[in-house]
Design a protein around this motif. Structure first.
Motif, mmCIF file in Angstrom:
data_model
loop_
_atom_site.group_PDB
_atom_site.id
_atom_site.type_symbol
_atom_site.label_atom_id
_atom_site.label_comp_id
_atom_site.label_asym_id
_atom_site.label_seq_id
_atom_site.Cartn_x
_atom_site.Cartn_y
_atom_site.Cartn_z
ATOM 1 N N ILE A 64 0.834 -1.214 0.000
ATOM 2 C CA ILE A 64 0.000 0.000 0.000
ATOM 3 C C ILE A 64 0.865 1.259 0.000
ATOM 4 O O ILE A 64 0.473 2.285 -0.561
ATOM 5 C CB ILE A 64 -0.961 -0.013 1.209
ATOM 6 N N ASN A 65 2.036 1.164 0.603
ATOM 7 C CA ASN A 65 2.941 2.310 0.659
ATOM 8 C C ASN A 65 4.197 2.130 -0.195
ATOM 9 O O ASN A 65 5.032 3.043 -0.276
ATOM 10 C CB ASN A 65 3.363 2.595 2.105
ATOM 11 N N ASN A 66 4.333 0.962 -0.805
ATOM 12 C CA ASN A 66 5.530 0.683 -1.598
ATOM 13 C C ASN A 66 5.637 1.558 -2.841
ATOM 14 O O ASN A 66 4.682 1.688 -3.600
ATOM 15 C CB ASN A 66 5.527 -0.772 -2.084
ATOM 16 N N THR A 67 6.816 2.118 -3.053
ATOM 17 C CA THR A 67 7.163 2.624 -4.373
ATOM 18 C C THR A 67 7.755 1.445 -5.133
ATOM 19 O O THR A 67 7.954 0.357 -4.564
ATOM 20 C CB THR A 67 8.214 3.745 -4.285
ATOM 21 N N GLN A 68 8.075 1.643 -6.392
ATOM 22 C CA GLN A 68 8.708 0.546 -7.123
ATOM 23 C C GLN A 68 10.108 0.265 -6.590
ATOM 24 O O GLN A 68 10.596 -0.859 -6.666
ATOM 25 C CB GLN A 68 8.744 0.864 -8.621
ATOM 26 N N THR A 69 10.738 1.279 -6.009
ATOM 27 C CA THR A 69 12.068 1.089 -5.427
ATOM 28 C C THR A 69 11.991 0.246 -4.165
ATOM 29 O O THR A 69 12.754 -0.715 -3.997
ATOM 30 C CB THR A 69 12.715 2.450 -5.108
ATOM 31 N N THR A 70 11.067 0.570 -3.253
ATOM 32 C CA THR A 70 10.964 -0.206 -2.017
ATOM 33 C C THR A 70 10.432 -1.603 -2.294
ATOM 34 O O THR A 70 10.818 -2.564 -1.626
ATOM 35 C CB THR A 70 10.069 0.501 -0.985
ATOM 36 N N SER A 71 9.572 -1.728 -3.286
ATOM 37 C CA SER A 71 9.088 -3.046 -3.681
ATOM 38 C C SER A 71 10.255 -3.899 -4.174
ATOM 39 O O SER A 71 10.356 -5.087 -3.844
ATOM 40 C CB SER A 71 8.033 -2.904 -4.788
ATOM 41 N N TRP A 72 11.138 -3.281 -4.963
ATOM 42 C CA TRP A 72 12.295 -4.026 -5.449
ATOM 43 C C TRP A 72 13.199 -4.458 -4.292
ATOM 44 O O TRP A 72 13.732 -5.575 -4.287
ATOM 45 C CB TRP A 72 13.109 -3.201 -6.451
ATOM 46 N N GLN A 73 13.357 -3.590 -3.321
ATOM 47 C CA GLN A 73 14.192 -3.926 -2.169
ATOM 48 C C GLN A 73 13.642 -5.151 -1.433
ATOM 49 O O GLN A 73 14.410 -5.981 -0.934
ATOM 50 C CB GLN A 73 14.293 -2.723 -1.235
ATOM 51 N N GLU A 74 12.309 -5.259 -1.374
ATOM 52 C CA GLU A 74 11.706 -6.450 -0.759
ATOM 53 C C GLU A 74 12.058 -7.699 -1.567
ATOM 54 O O GLU A 74 12.439 -8.728 -0.998
ATOM 55 C CB GLU A 74 10.186 -6.281 -0.683
ATOM 56 N N PHE A 75 11.936 -7.610 -2.872
ATOM 57 C CA PHE A 75 12.257 -8.764 -3.718
ATOM 58 C C PHE A 75 13.733 -9.129 -3.605
ATOM 59 O O PHE A 75 14.095 -10.311 -3.565
ATOM 60 C CB PHE A 75 11.898 -8.455 -5.169
ATOM 61 N N ALA A 76 14.588 -8.113 -3.520
ATOM 62 C CA ALA A 76 16.031 -8.349 -3.445
ATOM 63 C C ALA A 76 16.446 -9.050 -2.158
ATOM 64 O O ALA A 76 17.557 -9.579 -2.060
ATOM 65 C CB ALA A 76 16.782 -7.029 -3.585
ATOM 66 N N SER A 77 15.552 -9.065 -1.169
ATOM 67 C CA SER A 77 15.855 -9.777 0.082
ATOM 68 C C SER A 77 15.965 -11.279 -0.140
ATOM 69 O O SER A 77 16.528 -12.002 0.689
ATOM 70 C CB SER A 77 14.761 -9.502 1.121
ATOM 71 N N GLY A 78 15.381 -11.774 -1.244
ATOM 72 C CA GLY A 78 15.454 -13.198 -1.561
ATOM 73 C C GLY A 78 14.314 -14.012 -1.009
ATOM 74 O O GLY A 78 14.277 -15.237 -1.178
ATOM 75 N N ASP A 79 13.342 -13.362 -0.353
ATOM 76 C CA ASP A 79 12.235 -14.089 0.277
ATOM 77 C C ASP A 79 11.005 -14.227 -0.624
ATOM 78 O O ASP A 79 10.112 -15.013 -0.318
ATOM 79 C CB ASP A 79 11.810 -13.391 1.572
ATOM 80 N N TYR A 80 10.956 -13.452 -1.685
ATOM 81 C CA TYR A 80 9.754 -13.419 -2.526
ATOM 82 C C TYR A 80 9.920 -14.231 -3.805
ATOM 83 O O TYR A 80 11.001 -14.258 -4.404
ATOM 84 C CB TYR A 80 9.397 -11.976 -2.897
ATOM 85 N N ALA A 81 8.817 -14.867 -4.220
ATOM 86 C CA ALA A 81 8.833 -15.620 -5.466
ATOM 87 C C ALA A 81 8.751 -14.688 -6.663
ATOM 88 O O ALA A 81 9.434 -14.893 -7.675
ATOM 89 C CB ALA A 81 7.660 -16.610 -5.500
ATOM 90 N N PHE A 82 7.894 -13.648 -6.559
ATOM 91 C CA PHE A 82 7.648 -12.752 -7.698
ATOM 92 C C PHE A 82 7.733 -11.287 -7.282
ATOM 93 O O PHE A 82 7.495 -10.944 -6.122
ATOM 94 C CB PHE A 82 6.247 -13.005 -8.280
ATOM 95 N N ALA A 83 8.054 -10.453 -8.248
ATOM 96 C CA ALA A 83 8.000 -9.000 -8.067
ATOM 97 C C ALA A 83 7.596 -8.370 -9.388
ATOM 98 O O ALA A 83 8.147 -8.715 -10.441
ATOM 99 C CB ALA A 83 9.348 -8.450 -7.626
#
Length: 414
Positions: A247-266
């Motif tokens: 809800i508050n993610n920009t595309q940059t912060t969303s990418w940082q979540e994916f870069a953590s290695g915990d997510y299947a998709f971004a």
């Protein structure tokens, strides 16, 4: 300039602020913001690439095209949103750049304000440009400029996360199979998907592939197809497949979540390719799937090369030579590689894939992509987009159902 033209320009200055909250990577302000140099031998080019300084390959290309046309180039680089406003103000003063490179959603705003000439006026050849990309620069049946390149959205995926969950990426072909894959990933102890649903143009940009992938139209925000798209996102949050942080993610912060290695998709764009290479895990890319299969239309980012209206119409012939040089096949290949863009012509796209096979899914995504102001929406788009992101925020936060949120959005647009 007559009174009605000045009114259109004043209104456009207000409109362009909303449109230029673009989803593509932002740039910092440039140092050189001087106005057009005098003298018939000097032509001004304004662009949104302040990251490319004097001496860069981009700056050398501009100078080279100037030499080829027999003139000197005075280049000024602005931040994307600042450039659009400067272009409108310059037009009011009859001091427009000779060539203006501008974010594609702004083209229709500048065109309707009377700032830009048409390709028909200046005999610009756009015959090789993919129609879906060219549409972003069309308004009222006329074309204003030509795209220099495009970026768009697709789904990055973490190969290790999917392997651990027993998911074969080839099985992900539509919304049902994508959601099923996330369920397996969650069961395996990882996270499903991250994206940006922030209450800005960035949120609308990210929602559009799902909106269009449902078969919905921007003129009917409350259609059953649109509701199904927003319900899909809401379901992912309710099931825990996507985090509440979207809800508050920009595309940059969303990418940082994916870069953590915990997510299947971004869900993210071509501008993250360099970061993907540094992520420390193997990744892949697939186009965003449509509700029932196939590739969904994702919105296009990227710029158009345009020729603004000049008091001295004798300058147009040289401006046309400059634009033709900047957008010929050889220069497009070099420029779009530098900008991490997919080229706007099939000929150059094929060369890009031949040079880097990892670009294939991005070329496929761009081929299915669509301009935000396409369908002749023009300056109507910012208002529609604002109501769309408000509806997304309302539904994902739980303050309204997807149906009610989109119903209110459609009423507000009307």
């Amino acid at each position: 300039m007559n009174r009605s033209a000045r009114r259109r320009l004043t209104a456009a200055v207000l409109t362009v602020v909303a449109v230029t909250a673009s989803a593509t990577a932002c740039s910092s302000d440039a140092d050189d913001t001087s106005t057009k140099a005098e003298g018939g031998g000097t032509y001004t080019i304004w662009d949104p690439y302040p990251q490319f300084e004097k001496g860069s390959a981009w700056a050398k290309l501009l100078d080279g095209c100037g030499t080829e046309a027999g003139v000197k180039i005075k280049r000024t680089a602005f931040d994307t949103s600042d450039l659009a406003n400067k272009a409108l103000l310059a037009a009011q003063q009859d001091n427009s750049a000779d060539v203006l490179i501008v974010d594609n959603p702004v083209v229709s705003t500048l065109a309707e304000a009377g700032v830009l000439t048409t390709t028909e006026d200046n005999k610009l050849d756009t015959s090789k440009v993919s129609p879906n990309l060219l549409a972003a620069g069309q308004s009222g049946g006329k074309t204003y400029g030509t795209p220099i390149g495009a970026n768009t959205l697709a789904l990055y995926y973490n190969k290790a996360v999917l392997k651990k969950a027993g998911v074969d990426i080839s099985s992900v072909t539509d919304w049902k199979s994508l959601t099923a894959a996330m369920a397996k990933v969650k069961k395996a102890g990882k996270k499903g998907i991250t994206f940006s649903a922030i209450g800005t143009e960035e949120g609308s940009f990210q929602f559009l592939p799902w909106f269009w992938g449902s078969g919905a139209k921007l003129t009917e925000l409350d259609s059953s197809q649109a509701v199904s798209a927003l319900s899909l996102w809401k379901k992912w949050l309710d099931k825990g497949y996507a985090p509440n942080s979207v809800i508050n993610n920009t595309q940059t912060t969303s990418w940082q979540e994916f870069a953590s290695g915990d997510y299947a998709f971004a869900e993210n764009g071509t501008w993250q390719l360099a970061n993907a290479e540094k992520a420390g895990f193997e990744y892949g890319v697939i186009p965003v799937p449509g509700a029932s299969g196939g590739d969904a239309a994702a919105p296009t980012g990227g710029e158009f090369v345009t020729i603004p209206v000049q008091g001295d119409t004798g300058r147009y012939a040289t401006s046309q030579k400059l634009v033709s040089c900047l957008t010929n096949s050889e220069n497009l290949l070099e420029t779009d590689t530098t900008l991490s863009y997919v080229a706007p012509t099939t000929e150059v796209q094929d060369k890009q894939v031949a040079a880097d096979a990892k670009l294939k899914p991005w070329v496929d995504a761009v081929k299915a992509a669509k301009g935000r102001t396409s369908d002749d929406l023009g300056t109507k788009y910012p208002k529609i987009s604002e109501q769309m992101w408000k509806a997304v925020q309302s539904a994902l936060s739980g303050s309204a159902s997807p149906k009610d949120a989109l119903g209110s959005a459609q009423s507000a647009v009307k």
